[in-house]
Design a protein around this motif. Structure first.
Motif, PDB file in Angstrom:
ATOM      1  N   LYS A   1       0.697  -1.208  -0.235  1.00 15.46           N
ATOM      2  CA  LYS A   1      -0.032  -0.149  -0.062  1.00 15.46           C
ATOM      3  C   LYS A   1       0.872   1.418  -0.014  1.00 15.46           C
ATOM      4  N   GLN A   2       2.115   1.091  -0.405  1.00 12.06           N
ATOM      5  CA  GLN A   2       2.677   2.034  -0.410  1.00 12.06           C
ATOM      6  C   GLN A   2       2.548   3.239  -1.708  1.00 12.06           C
ATOM      7  N   LYS A   3       2.117   4.316  -1.536  1.00  7.62           N
ATOM      8  CA  LYS A   3       1.604   5.284  -2.606  1.00  7.62           C
ATOM      9  C   LYS A   3       2.645   5.493  -3.627  1.00  7.62           C
ATOM     10  N   ASP A   4       3.902   5.529  -3.273  1.00  4.16           N
ATOM     11  CA  ASP A   4       5.094   5.852  -3.893  1.00  4.16           C
ATOM     12  C   ASP A   4       5.570   4.682  -4.770  1.00  4.16           C
ATOM     13  N   THR A   5       4.885   3.586  -4.701  1.00  3.58           N
ATOM     14  CA  THR A   5       5.599   2.222  -5.228  1.00  3.58           C
ATOM     15  C   THR A   5       4.607   1.940  -6.331  1.00  3.58           C
ATOM     16  N   ALA A   6       5.184   1.199  -7.409  1.00  3.68           N
ATOM     17  CA  ALA A   6       4.334   0.388  -8.633  1.00  3.68           C
ATOM     18  C   ALA A   6       5.247  -0.793  -8.853  1.00  3.68           C
ATOM     19  N   VAL A   7       4.313  -1.513  -9.566  1.00  3.12           N
ATOM     20  CA  VAL A   7       5.169  -2.994  -9.994  1.00  3.12           C
ATOM     21  C   VAL A   7       4.996  -2.854 -11.578  1.00  3.12           C
ATOM     22  N   LEU A   8       6.184  -2.818 -12.059  1.00  5.49           N
ATOM     23  CA  LEU A   8       6.378  -3.044 -13.590  1.00  5.49           C
ATOM     24  C   LEU A   8       6.883  -4.348 -13.807  1.00  5.49           C
ATOM     25  N   ALA A   9       5.699  -5.126 -14.785  1.00 10.96           N
ATOM     26  CA  ALA A   9       6.246  -6.289 -15.323  1.00 10.96           C
ATOM     27  C   ALA A   9       6.435  -6.564 -16.744  1.00 10.96           C
ATOM     28  N   LEU A  10       7.592  -7.348 -17.008  1.00 10.52           N
ATOM     29  CA  LEU A  10       8.065  -7.161 -18.543  1.00 10.52           C
ATOM     30  C   LEU A  10       7.053  -8.281 -18.997  1.00 10.52           C
ATOM     31  N   VAL A  11       6.501  -7.631 -20.275  1.00 10.13           N
ATOM     32  CA  VAL A  11       5.563  -8.334 -21.088  1.00 10.13           C
ATOM     33  C   VAL A  11       6.303  -9.428 -22.022  1.00 10.13           C
ATOM     34  N   ARG A  12       5.827 -10.739 -21.862  1.00  9.09           N
ATOM     35  CA  ARG A  12       4.462 -11.275 -21.513  1.00  9.09           C
ATOM     36  C   ARG A  12       4.557 -11.990 -20.213  1.00  9.09           C
ATOM     37  N   GLY A  13       5.669 -12.764 -20.238  1.00  6.58           N
ATOM     38  CA  GLY A  13       5.531 -13.641 -19.152  1.00  6.58           C
ATOM     39  C   GLY A  13       5.724 -13.171 -17.925  1.00  6.58           C
ATOM     40  N   GLY A  14       6.064 -12.104 -17.579  1.00  5.54           N
ATOM     41  CA  GLY A  14       6.118 -11.322 -16.236  1.00  5.54           C
ATOM     42  C   GLY A  14       4.844 -11.020 -15.788  1.00  5.54           C
ATOM     43  N   ILE A  15       3.841 -10.688 -16.711  1.00  8.27           N
ATOM     44  CA  ILE A  15       2.466 -10.160 -16.359  1.00  8.27           C
ATOM     45  C   ILE A  15       1.752 -11.019 -15.274  1.00  8.27           C
ATOM     46  N   PRO A  16       1.844 -12.299 -15.448  1.00 14.34           N
ATOM     47  CA  PRO A  16       1.022 -13.109 -14.360  1.00 14.34           C
ATOM     48  C   PRO A  16       1.756 -13.021 -13.150  1.00 14.34           C
TER      49      PRO A  16
END
Length: 211
Positions: free
Chosen positions: A25-40
């Motif tokens: 829940k840290q508002k300054d944090t985001a998850v970036l996932a490499l497409v495609r296999g990283g998305i799940p």
């Protein structure tokens, strides 16, 4: 000690989340996932931590005669990584790679449009959890890290279920922090460390991103 093989990508993402609970829940944090296999992986990670998930586009640059053998990678912001030692070992010159760079640049552009990466909010000042389903050579992650540095993010945390020890060491030198659940040797390939490792297509990516 994590038990191998992982059940599937989502299961690996939930295991990663346990190591990153301080970011929940840290508002300054985001998850970036490499497409495609990283998305799940990223979807499970982001859901558990209650963080936003965004796609990140990087393309492997394969050997001209064996495209599965990575010579480097390029990322959506323009960073291009080429493995000089691998190229020397194979007798490959930059001009040999240019047609592949041109081809993958077109595919990268298609994916940026397909996954609406332009709608992603600015990343500057954010803590980024960069994830994938694993890494062999690490080329796509190396290019992505270079890309993200140019966006002036605050911190890059690479979170991976699995990669070989030498790749883990290189990622540790480039990222601000690494969370890697397992680094077995011999490594061979990412897919052998999963019970279920189907191809991820565009439709599944879009479905997971829309949740």
């Amino acid at each position: 000690m994590v038990e191998l093989p992982f059940a599937d990508r989502a299961g690996a993402g939930m295991l990663l989340a346990k190591e990153l609970m301080r970011h929940k829940k840290q508002k300054d944090t985001a998850v970036l996932a490499l497409v495609r296999g990283g998305i799940p992986v990223g979807r499970a990670l982001a859901d558990t931590l209650e963080l936003p998930l965004y796609p990140y586009i990087a393309r492997k640059l394969g050997h001209p005669e064996d495209r599965e053998f990575a010579m480097g990678a390029l990322a959506e912001g323009g960073a291009t990584f080429l493995d000089d030692s691998a190229m020397r070992m194979c007798g490959i010159e930059w001009e040999d790679m240019q047609p592949i760079i041109d081809e993958e640049t077109k595919e990268l552009k298609r994916r940026k449009e397909a996954y609406l990466t332009e709608a992603r909010p600015p990343l500057d000042g954010k803590t980024i959890i960069l994830t994938d389903d694993g890494a062999a050579t690490g080329a796509t992650l190396f290019a992505s890290i270079e890309d993200l540095r140019d966006t002036h993010v605050s911190k890059i945390i690479v979170a991976l279920p699995i990669c070989p020890p030498d790749t883990a060491m290189q990622l540790g030198e480039l990222a601000d922090e690494t969370i890697i659940l397992a680094s077995p040797t011999p490594f061979h390939a990412v897919g052998i460390w999963y019970k279920s490792f189907p191809q991820v297509d565009d439709r599944e990516v879009l479905q997971l991103l829309s949740k």
